[in-house]
Motif scaffolding. Structure first.
Motif, PDB file in Angstrom:
ATOM      1  N   ASP A 220      37.864  49.406  38.281  1.00 50.90           N
ATOM      2  CA  ASP A 220      38.047  50.374  39.393  1.00 50.90           C
ATOM      3  C   ASP A 220      36.871  50.718  40.159  1.00 50.90           C
ATOM      4  O   ASP A 220      35.779  50.382  39.604  1.00 50.90           O
ATOM      5  CB  ASP A 220      38.969  51.785  38.986  1.00 50.90           C
ATOM      6  N   MET A 221      36.782  51.801  41.144  1.00 49.67           N
ATOM      7  CA  MET A 221      35.594  51.919  41.906  1.00 49.67           C
ATOM      8  C   MET A 221      34.584  52.804  41.174  1.00 49.67           C
ATOM      9  O   MET A 221      33.428  53.067  41.559  1.00 49.67           O
ATOM     10  CB  MET A 221      35.963  52.555  43.303  1.00 49.67           C
ATOM     11  N   ASN A 222      35.318  53.272  39.944  1.00 51.13           N
ATOM     12  CA  ASN A 222      33.901  53.936  39.231  1.00 51.13           C
ATOM     13  C   ASN A 222      33.492  53.202  37.984  1.00 51.13           C
ATOM     14  O   ASN A 222      32.746  53.629  37.254  1.00 51.13           O
ATOM     15  CB  ASN A 222      34.643  55.387  38.385  1.00 51.13           C
ATOM     16  N   GLY A 223      33.873  52.029  37.804  1.00 51.42           N
ATOM     17  CA  GLY A 223      33.296  51.272  36.962  1.00 51.42           C
ATOM     18  C   GLY A 223      34.172  51.003  35.484  1.00 51.42           C
ATOM     19  O   GLY A 223      33.784  50.415  34.713  1.00 51.42           O
ATOM     20  N   GLY A 224      35.420  51.845  35.733  1.00 53.21           N
ATOM     21  CA  GLY A 224      36.341  51.843  34.481  1.00 53.21           C
ATOM     22  C   GLY A 224      36.980  50.422  34.430  1.00 53.21           C
ATOM     23  O   GLY A 224      37.469  49.731  35.257  1.00 53.21           O
ATOM     24  N   LEU A 225      37.350  50.129  33.205  1.00 54.81           N
ATOM     25  CA  LEU A 225      38.185  48.988  32.901  1.00 54.81           C
ATOM     26  C   LEU A 225      39.603  49.508  33.021  1.00 54.81           C
ATOM     27  O   LEU A 225      40.362  50.058  32.512  1.00 54.81           O
ATOM     28  CB  LEU A 225      38.093  48.325  31.387  1.00 54.81           C
ATOM     29  N   VAL A 226      40.227  48.323  34.191  1.00 53.18           N
ATOM     30  CA  VAL A 226      41.763  48.805  34.674  1.00 53.18           C
ATOM     31  C   VAL A 226      42.445  47.714  33.740  1.00 53.18           C
ATOM     32  O   VAL A 226      43.558  48.190  33.408  1.00 53.18           O
ATOM     33  CB  VAL A 226      41.845  48.608  36.060  1.00 53.18           C
ATOM     34  N   GLY A 227      41.957  46.567  33.557  1.00 53.73           N
ATOM     35  CA  GLY A 227      42.781  45.553  32.779  1.00 53.73           C
ATOM     36  C   GLY A 227      42.339  44.299  32.932  1.00 53.73           C
ATOM     37  O   GLY A 227      41.013  44.023  33.261  1.00 53.73           O
ATOM     38  N   MET A 228      43.155  43.145  32.446  1.00 50.18           N
ATOM     39  CA  MET A 228      42.507  42.016  32.524  1.00 50.18           C
ATOM     40  C   MET A 228      43.509  41.049  33.383  1.00 50.18           C
ATOM     41  O   MET A 228      44.649  40.892  33.189  1.00 50.18           O
ATOM     42  CB  MET A 228      42.555  41.221  31.006  1.00 50.18           C
ATOM     43  N   ASN A 229      42.942  40.241  34.142  1.00 48.29           N
ATOM     44  CA  ASN A 229      43.683  39.289  35.064  1.00 48.29           C
ATOM     45  C   ASN A 229      44.435  38.324  34.197  1.00 48.29           C
ATOM     46  O   ASN A 229      43.722  37.641  33.560  1.00 48.29           O
ATOM     47  CB  ASN A 229      42.845  38.451  36.197  1.00 48.29           C
ATOM     48  N   THR A 230      45.907  38.162  34.384  1.00 49.53           N
ATOM     49  CA  THR A 230      46.637  37.362  33.235  1.00 49.53           C
ATOM     50  C   THR A 230      47.445  36.404  34.325  1.00 49.53           C
ATOM     51  O   THR A 230      47.179  35.334  33.899  1.00 49.53           O
ATOM     52  CB  THR A 230      47.560  38.456  32.494  1.00 49.53           C
ATOM     53  N   TRP A 231      48.037  36.790  35.132  1.00 48.13           N
ATOM     54  CA  TRP A 231      48.718  35.691  35.958  1.00 48.13           C
ATOM     55  C   TRP A 231      48.899  36.117  37.367  1.00 48.13           C
ATOM     56  O   TRP A 231      48.927  37.301  37.850  1.00 48.13           O
ATOM     57  CB  TRP A 231      50.142  35.366  35.301  1.00 48.13           C
ATOM     58  N   ARG A 232      49.411  35.081  38.182  1.00 45.24           N
ATOM     59  CA  ARG A 232      49.665  35.495  39.816  1.00 45.24           C
ATOM     60  C   ARG A 232      50.944  34.622  40.158  1.00 45.24           C
ATOM     61  O   ARG A 232      51.253  33.703  39.733  1.00 45.24           O
ATOM     62  CB  ARG A 232      48.680  34.984  40.759  1.00 45.24           C
ATOM     63  N   VAL A 233      51.620  35.126  41.081  1.00 43.63           N
ATOM     64  CA  VAL A 233      52.851  34.549  41.529  1.00 43.63           C
ATOM     65  C   VAL A 233      52.410  33.829  42.760  1.00 43.63           C
ATOM     66  O   VAL A 233      51.673  34.210  43.721  1.00 43.63           O
ATOM     67  CB  VAL A 233      53.788  35.759  42.105  1.00 43.63           C
ATOM     68  N   THR A 234      52.906  32.662  42.801  1.00 45.45           N
ATOM     69  CA  THR A 234      52.486  31.516  43.996  1.00 45.45           C
ATOM     70  C   THR A 234      53.694  31.270  44.675  1.00 45.45           C
ATOM     71  O   THR A 234      53.638  31.123  45.941  1.00 45.45           O
ATOM     72  CB  THR A 234      52.020  30.248  43.369  1.00 45.45           C
ATOM     73  N   THR A 235      54.716  31.421  44.339  1.00 46.45           N
ATOM     74  CA  THR A 235      56.068  31.185  44.936  1.00 46.45           C
ATOM     75  C   THR A 235      57.157  32.209  44.500  1.00 46.45           C
ATOM     76  O   THR A 235      57.331  32.542  43.470  1.00 46.45           O
ATOM     77  CB  THR A 235      56.603  29.701  44.864  1.00 46.45           C
ATOM     78  N   ASN A 236      58.311  32.571  45.419  1.00 47.77           N
ATOM     79  CA  ASN A 236      59.450  33.226  45.190  1.00 47.77           C
ATOM     80  C   ASN A 236      60.469  32.418  44.621  1.00 47.77           C
ATOM     81  O   ASN A 236      60.366  31.144  44.289  1.00 47.77           O
ATOM     82  CB  ASN A 236      59.542  34.205  46.233  1.00 47.77           C
TER      83      ASN A 236
END
Length: 377
Positions: free
Chosen positions: A222-238
């Motif tokens: 986040d903008m304070n440098g805290g760990l929000v999470g880990m990028n895992t997957w993305r949606v490319t098509t519905n």
């Protein structure tokens, strides 16, 4: 008499002059404050210089935590991040779909290196295919200083909160992508199965950001440098096959932190079997604790027991409001933090048992649930 009158009439003139000077000074200060506020708004507006400076600071602070992952045998590349150290060893997190169960051919490269290090320098400690997490260990450290993320703790995701991802982008090295949090706590179906098992649901953080292939396993701050999470997957098509852009999901930081505790503190390794908790997609904030045969719902920062099966625990009652789980106070935590805390308990745990603080009939009571064991502490 004339001289005396002139002296008397001079006093109010001096007073009026002083008051006018005071009013002028106040007006000048107000104008300065308005101008400063306008500059501040301009500097911190989307695309403003202030925001760019913050992104640059986060990049400089965490770039040596970012790790490129490459597997020449399987021809894949991804990301990882340095999480913490233990004496002479460093722990890295990445996605299970990046590491797999055999990391013998996996190579890593810290920020600033020009070539991948040799295979065999990474050891797989454990993994959870459902949350798509893998914990790695190495005795190789980056040449430049990194930040101990575990010591800094995790950040709570907030709707509209700005984020920055540092990871291996399209195989072209460590790059940064920014975006915003769209849904801090989401129970969803990843639309994939693990080892030919039935589809399942997990708690994730939804974000809108231009993440690309290779960013899998990258840390998101986040903008304070805290760990929000880990990028895992993305949606490319519905579902209709139409292109979808910038819709991505993170494994929440509380689950990542709990994964470390389960594996390292409890001295577990290999597959993390977590049958104690299941989540219901479509009903936001609903979880079913299988060991207790009990359904609990999270609404407006309140965790309420909504149903207990006939075979369920006799210690809880429908309508109980759970205010504390283990060491976590439910309010003002979010749903993913609750899931992360429950992740630390399981039917195979041989440490302390799960303790709940419950409000029932206006009275606060403590309950220790023997069916769920905690990790060793």
């Amino acid at each position: 008499m004339e001289n005396t009158d002139n002296k008397k009439s001079g006093k109010p003139n001096v007073l009026i002059t002083a008051l006018l000077s005071l009013f002028a000074l106040i007006a000048a200060l107000l104008i300065a404050l308005i101008v400063m506020a306008g500059v501040s708004i301009f500097r911190n507006s989307d695309g403003g210089k202030g925001e760019s400076e913050i992104y640059a600071e986060i990049y400089e602070k965490y770039k040596y935590n970012a790790v490129e992952i490459y597997d020449g045998v399987r021809n894949i590349y991804g990301s990882a991040f340095a999480y913490t150290t233990d004496e002479n060893e460093m722990y890295l997190f990445t996605n299970y779909h990046v590491s797999g169960e055999d990391v013998s051919s996996l190579c890593a490269r810290f920020y600033g290196r020009t070539s991948y290090e040799k295979a065999g320098e990474l050891e797989l400690i454990g993994y959870d295919p459902y949350y798509d997490i893998a914990l790695l260990k190495t005795d190789r450290f980056p040449e430049n200083p990194y930040v101990d993320i575990r010591a800094n703790g995790v950040a709570a995701a907030k709707t509209g909160g700005k984020i920055l991802c540092l990871g291996n982008n399209l195989g072209f090295g460590i790059q940064a992508q920014n975006g915003i949090v769209s849904t801090p706590s989401l129970v969803t179906n990843p639309q994939k199965s693990i080892h030919n098992s039935a589809l399942y649901t997990v708690a994730v953080i939804g974000v809108c950001a231009p993440f690309n292939s290779g960013n899998s396993g990258a840390a998101v701050y986040d903008m304070n440098g805290g760990l929000v999470g880990m990028n895992t997957w993305r949606v490319t098509t519905n579902s209709a096959g139409e292109s979808v852009c910038d819709t991505c999901y993170l494994t929440p930081a509380p689950v990542i932190a709990a994964m470390y505790d389960v594996l390292v503190k409890n001295e577990q390794n290999g597959l993390v079997d977590f049958p104690a908790l299941s989540l219901t997609a479509g009903e936001y904030g609903t979880m079913y604790i299988q060991a207790l045969h009990t359904e609990i719902k999270f609404v407006d920062f309140k965790l309420t027991v909504t149903h207990i099966d006939s075979t369920g625990t006799k210690l809880l009652s429908e309508g109980d409001e759970i205010t504390e789980i283990g060491g976590l106070k439910v309010e003002p935590c979010d749903f993913v933090s609750v899931v992360g805390e429950l992740y630390k308990y399981n039917t195979w745990g041989d440490g302390e048992k799960l303790t709940l603080t419950v409000i029932r009939g206006g009275n606060e009571i403590k309950i220790t649930v023997g069916e769920l064991g905690g990790i060793k502490r």
